[in-house]
Design a protein around this motif. Structure first.
Motif: not given
Length: 266
Positions: A82, A104, A124
């Protein structure tokens, strides 16, 4: 003896014992090959050659697989990185001087990866589940692994444990070493945070999320040491006593070493 010093002695002692054992096997093989009375392979000699080959194969296999999977996981993490959160966290924790990769993923990922230049990987999902202070405690735990070169040390310990699996003392020592590696990383995070509250919250949440998806690479916050780690944060004034059964494995290992020594002198 305090735990950090004890771990250093354990690490050094394991390396020394394995070197001594390997040297003794080498001496035994060399003497058998030089013995003019040896007309073909004896059972002891053949067995020892098989043990030596097994050890070499296991060492080689561990080194190959470690290299392969490290590159595989790092490549995967960079592929699902990310970018925005990675830049944000690297700036926020720039004082750590360690690269942080935010990936992610809805699985729990929190680990230190790499041996030469360790990096911290966090998903995440971790950022969604835990508060800012809890995430900081997780990052500090992994940072300790990076500072202490735990990946390299654990790789070496794993390689020796697998290569010398026929030596009974190896597995209990490895489990003990691995447990204290995690406990010391937790202690470091607690000292840096100034309180055990945030790390305790992390561990208790994880214990309740037992069914949460986890990557195979994520071991630091999802392992069999959780019981000791929770004990440490819930009762910080008490010294955690990690159980280790050494008597029988030690006697069996010393008997095996003595057998080879006597064989090498005959």
């Amino acid at each position: 003896m305090n735990p950090p010093v004890k771990l250093k002695w354990i690490f050094a002692l394991m390396i020394f014992c394995m070197a001594l054992f390997s040297m003794q096997m080498g001496i035994f093989v060399a003497r058998q090959m030089e013995d003019e009375r040896l007309h073909g392979f004896t059972l002891t000699f053949a067995l020892l050659v098989m043990v030596a080959l097994y050890t070499l194969i296991r060492v080689s296999w561990r080194m190959i697989t470690q290299t392969y999977f490290s590159r595989k996981w790092l490549k995967l993490f960079y592929a699902i990185k990310h970018d925005r959160l990675t830049k944000r966290f690297n700036y926020k924790y720039r004082s750590l001087k360690t690269e942080i990769i935010v990936v992610k993923d809805d699985a729990f990922v929190a680990l230190a990866i790499g041996m030469r230049r360790p990096k911290i990987v966090v998903s995440t999902a971790v950022l969604d589940i835990f508060s800012d202070d809890e995430v900081k405690a997780i990052l500090l735990h992994e940072w300790h692994h990076c500072l202490n070169r735990d990946n390299f040390k654990l790789f070496l310990m794993t390689m020796l444990t697998e290569a010398f699996a026929y030596w009974p003392i190896m597995k209990p020592i490895f489990r003990y070493y691995q447990t204290w590696t995690e406990l010391l990383a937790d202690r470091f995070a607690i000292r840096q945070m100034g309180s055990e509250l945030h790390l305790a919250s992390v561990l208790l949440k994880l214990s309740k999320l037992g069914g949460m998806k986890q990557h195979a690479a994520s071991v630091h916050f999802a392992n069999t040491t959780m019981h000791y780690r929770i004990m440490q944060v819930l009762e910080p004034e008490k010294t955690v006593k990690v159980k280790i059964a050494l008597r029988r494995p030690l006697l069996a290992s010393l008997s095996l070493l003595l057998l080879f020594m006597l064989g090498g002198d005959s």
